[in-house]
Design a protein around this motif. Structure first.
Motif, PDB file in Angstrom:
ATOM      1  N   GLN A 101       0.815  -1.223   0.000  1.00 58.67           N
ATOM      2  CA  GLN A 101       0.000   0.000   0.000  1.00 58.67           C
ATOM      3  C   GLN A 101       0.849   1.273   0.000  1.00 58.67           C
ATOM      4  O   GLN A 101       0.382   2.341  -0.391  1.00 58.67           O
ATOM      5  N   PHE A 102       2.109   1.137   0.424  1.00 59.73           N
ATOM      6  CA  PHE A 102       2.982   2.313   0.514  1.00 59.73           C
ATOM      7  C   PHE A 102       3.758   2.556  -0.785  1.00 59.73           C
ATOM      8  O   PHE A 102       4.542   3.491  -0.888  1.00 59.73           O
ATOM      9  N   VAL A 103       3.565   1.680  -1.783  1.00 62.52           N
ATOM     10  CA  VAL A 103       4.234   1.836  -3.084  1.00 62.52           C
ATOM     11  C   VAL A 103       3.267   2.530  -4.038  1.00 62.52           C
ATOM     12  O   VAL A 103       2.164   2.027  -4.280  1.00 62.52           O
ATOM     13  N   THR A 104       3.652   3.658  -4.597  1.00 62.51           N
ATOM     14  CA  THR A 104       2.734   4.404  -5.475  1.00 62.51           C
ATOM     15  C   THR A 104       3.333   4.770  -6.837  1.00 62.51           C
ATOM     16  O   THR A 104       2.632   5.291  -7.696  1.00 62.51           O
ATOM     17  N   SER A 105       4.629   4.502  -7.052  1.00 59.99           N
ATOM     18  CA  SER A 105       5.234   4.827  -8.353  1.00 59.99           C
ATOM     19  C   SER A 105       4.952   3.716  -9.362  1.00 59.99           C
ATOM     20  O   SER A 105       4.700   2.571  -8.980  1.00 59.99           O
ATOM     21  N   PHE A 106       4.999   4.060 -10.653  1.00 59.82           N
ATOM     22  CA  PHE A 106       4.716   3.088 -11.713  1.00 59.82           C
ATOM     23  C   PHE A 106       5.697   1.918 -11.692  1.00 59.82           C
ATOM     24  O   PHE A 106       5.286   0.749 -11.648  1.00 59.82           O
ATOM     25  N   ILE A 107       7.006   2.227 -11.696  1.00 61.77           N
ATOM     26  CA  ILE A 107       8.035   1.164 -11.690  1.00 61.77           C
ATOM     27  C   ILE A 107       7.937   0.347 -10.401  1.00 61.77           C
ATOM     28  O   ILE A 107       8.009  -0.890 -10.420  1.00 61.77           O
ATOM     29  N   GLY A 108       7.750   1.056  -9.278  1.00 57.31           N
ATOM     30  CA  GLY A 108       7.639   0.366  -7.992  1.00 57.31           C
ATOM     31  C   GLY A 108       6.478  -0.602  -7.954  1.00 57.31           C
ATOM     32  O   GLY A 108       6.601  -1.724  -7.444  1.00 57.31           O
ATOM     33  N   LEU A 109       5.338  -0.196  -8.526  1.00 60.65           N
ATOM     34  CA  LEU A 109       4.164  -1.079  -8.540  1.00 60.65           C
ATOM     35  C   LEU A 109       4.348  -2.251  -9.501  1.00 60.65           C
ATOM     36  O   LEU A 109       3.870  -3.358  -9.223  1.00 60.65           O
ATOM     37  N   CYS A 110       5.019  -2.017 -10.623  1.00 56.10           N
ATOM     38  CA  CYS A 110       5.310  -3.123 -11.550  1.00 56.10           C
ATOM     39  C   CYS A 110       6.132  -4.206 -10.836  1.00 56.10           C
ATOM     40  O   CYS A 110       5.799  -5.399 -10.885  1.00 56.10           O
TER      41      CYS A 110
END
Length: 410
Positions: A101-110
């Protein structure tokens, strides 16, 4: 008359071992808490502001992780046993859901979606193998159906509750519930079910088959997987493009979308076990039933071409629900029945991988079609998906003819 019908319904649930009932309970807890998936595309698009293309790529990473997890789960279930894999998978994925839930960037979520699904989907083939270990052969399809009922009953509660959580405390509440439900479910399993090294049932299942038989040489199985893949692609539209369509075409809230999914879960809960029992009692070929399910999914997609009446969403969901009841419990059973002794994990890994691939294609292809055609995007998507469903149905009929020539009952 009503009393007789009720008694007949109750009789469908008799004859299962204690372990199967506990497995059913933890599956229900886990699925009721799995609120992230139905709203994932909406969370990414509306809360985090990603484009359709970015949402599609994150869902691709979700599916690729799912494929890897399914393969690892099946291979390791054959090597070190399903019990250890189930505990590791749910416990670890529960903790990862709390963190994501604390990950919100595109690369981070991928990256995060790939990792979390690699761990989470190790559970599925291991769970299927556990059913082979704890259920008698004559109860296996019903045991698979019982677990699916738990999935759908949990799914009936989950989306509506998930919609309320989003409206009251936001999307992050879903991650907390999802993570804690995984940890709770596997704790119950670990405390109540002892590890079973070998199954007396499974060992007697294929006495005439050779252990060196390879899944890669089983042509009807691979063709059957194509029908399963198509069914998955069409069904997963319910979690990817359809929730977005609800909002953009008919302005439905998350709660209203959740209610449609709740209707699906309740119908499956009350109708699927009687349907399975009827098919088994009448000895109807299971591959034919799966092909019929694929056809009904195609029809449900074509129904979505009617975009001026909100009631069509309910009609479409009814078709999709009955399609699901025909396609999924029997496809599980067909896949497991073709596995030689000692190779159950591998067969179920590849079977579950077909649905992981369906996740990838369902999200990415659907989103790309919608973005490419702009104003007519959703209409073109339903047309493409419906046509694909017809191809899957034709392939299912071909598999039926191949298996008939083998004289192998399914």
């Amino acid at each position: 008359m009503l009393k007789t019908a009720f008694q007949r319904y109750i009789d469908n649930f008799k004859g299962f071992s204690r372990e199967i009932w506990i497995l059913t309970l933890i599956t229900f807890i886990n699925r009721a808490g799995t609120m992230v998936l139905p709203f994932l595309s909406k969370y990414l698009k509306e809360d985090l502001g990603f484009s359709y293309g970015q949402v599609g790529w994150i869902m691709v990473c979700f599916g690729v992780g799912s494929m890897l997890g399914s393969w690892l789960g099946g291979k390791l279930s054959d090597k070190i046993g399903f019990y250890k894999i189930m505990i590791f998978s749910l416990l670890t994925s529960g903790m990862l859901f709390l963190a994501i839930q604390f990950v919100t960037s595109f690369i981070g979520l991928c990256i995060s979606m790939f990792v979390i699904m690699s761990v989470a989907d190790m559970y599925r083939p291991a769970m299927f193998v556990s059913i082979g270990a704890y259920a008698k052969p004559e109860n296996r399809t019903r045991a698979l159906t019982l677990v699916r009922l738990a999935i759908n009953l949990g799914f009936a509660a989950g989306p509506a509750l998930g919609g309320l959580i989003i409206m009251s405390i936001g999307y992050r509440g879903l991650f907390w519930v999802d993570g804690l439900s995984c940890i709770t479910a596997i704790s119950i399993f670990w405390l109540k079910v002892k590890e079973k090294k070998k199954s007396a049932f499974t060992d007697k299942e294929h006495p005439g088959e050779v252990l060196t038989h390879s899944v890669f040489k089983d042509k009807p199985f691979w063709l059957f997987l194509f029908t399963c893949l198509v069914s998955g692609i069409l069904f997963f539209q319910v979690f990817t493009t359809i929730p977005l369509y609800h909002r953009e075409q008919f302005n439905l809230s998350e709660f209203q979308t959740g209610l449609l999914l709740t209707m699906n879960g309740l119908l499956v809960f009350f109708c699927e076990m009687p349907i399975v029992s009827y098919v088994e009692r009448k000895k109807i070929n299971k591959v034919k039933v799966v092909a019929m399910g694929c056809l009904l999914m195609a029809i449900s997609m074509f129904l979505m071409l009617i975009n001026t009446w909100v009631g069509i969403l309910t009609v479409m969901m009814l078709f999709m629900t009955f399609a699901e009841m025909f396609a999924f419990p029997f496809s599980n059973s067909v896949a497991l029945s073709r596995a030689p002794k000692g190779h159950e994990g591998r067969y179920m890994a590849i079977y579950t991988m077909s649905f992981s691939l369906a996740h990838i294609l369902s999200a990415k292809v659907g989103m790309e079609i919608i973005e490419y055609y702009k104003t007519d995007g959703y209409q073109m998507n339903w047309l493409y998906m419906g046509t694909l469903g017809i191809l899957g149905t034709i392939c299912g009929i071909w598999v039926y003819k191949l298996i008939q020539s083998e004289n192998k009952p399914l």
